[in-house]
Write a protein that holds these residues in place. Structure first.
Motif, short mmCIF file in Angstrom:
data_model
loop_
_atom_site.label_atom_id
_atom_site.label_comp_id
_atom_site.label_asym_id
_atom_site.label_seq_id
_atom_site.Cartn_x
_atom_site.Cartn_y
_atom_site.Cartn_z
N MET A 240 -1.93 -11.07 55.25
CA MET A 240 -3.06 -10.66 54.43
C MET A 240 -2.85 -11.05 52.97
N VAL A 241 -1.66 -10.81 52.45
CA VAL A 241 -1.36 -11.13 51.05
C VAL A 241 -1.33 -12.64 50.84
N LEU A 242 -0.70 -13.36 51.75
CA LEU A 242 -0.55 -14.81 51.59
C LEU A 242 -1.87 -15.55 51.78
N SER A 243 -2.83 -14.93 52.46
CA SER A 243 -4.12 -15.58 52.71
C SER A 243 -5.07 -15.52 51.53
N VAL A 244 -4.77 -14.66 50.57
CA VAL A 244 -5.66 -14.49 49.41
C VAL A 244 -5.73 -15.77 48.59
N ASN A 245 -4.59 -16.28 48.22
CA ASN A 245 -4.51 -17.53 47.44
C ASN A 245 -3.43 -18.42 48.03
N TYR A 246 -3.74 -19.72 48.16
CA TYR A 246 -2.75 -20.65 48.70
C TYR A 246 -1.66 -20.90 47.67
N ASP A 247 -0.44 -20.61 48.07
CA ASP A 247 0.72 -20.81 47.19
C ASP A 247 1.83 -21.43 48.05
N PHE A 248 2.06 -22.73 47.85
CA PHE A 248 3.04 -23.44 48.68
C PHE A 248 4.44 -22.87 48.51
N THR A 249 4.77 -22.45 47.30
CA THR A 249 6.11 -21.90 47.04
C THR A 249 6.32 -20.62 47.85
N LYS A 250 5.31 -19.75 47.85
CA LYS A 250 5.43 -18.50 48.61
C LYS A 250 5.51 -18.76 50.11
#
Length: 297
Positions: free
Chosen positions: A135-145
């Motif tokens: 849920m948290v990772l789907s909010v904004n795409y962040d390749f590092t995360k």
């Protein structure tokens, strides 16, 4: 006397809560300060005595109740005393539940990711925690995360190589990356190496090899052919492990798709190459059958 007993019990419970929270804070500090931890061990208290109790890194524990007899980290290796596991798990689950129930906001997301990471290392089958991270990772795409997420999955698989929840989450992360990155060659190479290393330690690991099969559609033509070559030697040394033979079957089927090239000059060359590949596979299989009689090659 009863009031004194109740007061003593309350004080003891309060001290226990402080101990759990202190150890959890200590544990999460280690995970935050050393994100490259690649191995976790759960040791008996007597085994812990053989470790060199030195402080590593630049962080310190704020809780004096957290001695180094519970947690140890050096050279990206983390050891946890089994003596403290019940208390640590209880504290991690309580902290995660509170953070999941909090209102939306950047602080909530940070706490949720921190507490869910600690909880999943202790109990990787907690699907709710995995879903919270999605849920948290789907909010904004962040390749590092997302790369950090792959690191977390690899860490858990190092001691729980057949954990289906972790493999499933890893595939979700890769799919998420593929939606924003068309060149998946480097990630596929790393995944292939990871599965090979896990397969060496965990025999007949169907889940690991199924993950490798799942990666085939993301592979380039060169990678499919290279995977066939690399797996040949591995198969010869592990003829009793049927998983790799199933993997080669999927690779061979994928090689047929390579032939389906329309309006290209090299389509005939590709068909000839794949025809030779299948012919060599039959010859190789015959050799293994003769060498290892009685085996289901």
């Amino acid at each position: 006397m009863e009031q004194e007993a109740v007061a003593a019990l309350v004080a003891e419970q309060k001290e226990m809560v402080q101990l759990r929270e202190g150890i959890l804070h200590h544990f999460e500090q280690i995970l935050h300060q050393d994100p490259l931890i690649d191995e976790v061990g759960f040791l008996h208290p007597t085994q812990f005595q053989s470790l060199e109790h030195i402080q590593t890194g630049n962080w310190t524990s704020e809780a004096p109740e957290c001695p180094w007899t519970y947690l140890w980290c050096k050279d990206h290796k983390l050891a946890i005393s089994m003596e403290i596991l019940p208390k640590l798990y209880s504290a991690a689950r309580h902290a995660y539940t509170n953070s999941a129930a909090a209102k939306d906001g950047p602080l909530m997301e940070t706490d949720l990711m921190r507490h869910s990471k600690a909880l999943l290392i202790l109990c990787p089958d907690m699907l709710t925690a995995w879903n919270s991270r999605k849920m948290v990772l789907s909010v904004n795409y962040d390749f590092t995360k997302l790369k950090d997420e792959l690191q977390l999955c690899a860490l858990i698989l190092s001691y729980s190589p057949k954990n289906e929840s972790t493999w499933s989450h890893r595939r979700w992360v890769i799919k998420k990356v593929s939606e924003h990155n068309h060149d998946m060659s480097e990630i596929i190479e790393r995944e292939s190496l990871l599965v090979k290393e896990i397969a060496e330690k965990s025999k007949m690991n169907y889940r690991a090899w199924r993950h490798r099969c799942w990666l085939i559609p993301y592979m380039t033509r060169e990678q499919v052919l290279n995977e066939l070559k690399k797996s040949t030697r591995w198969n010869e040394l592990h003829v009793t492990d049927n998983c790799c033979f199933h993997y080669r079957q999927r690779l061979l089927l994928a090689s047929l798709d390579i032939c389906q090239v329309k309006n290209t000059e090299d389509s005939l060359d590709r068909r000839s190459e794949v025809h030779l590949l299948w012919k060599e596979e039959l010859t190789w299989n015959e050799m293994l059958i003769r060498r290892y009689q009685g085996r289901e090659v």
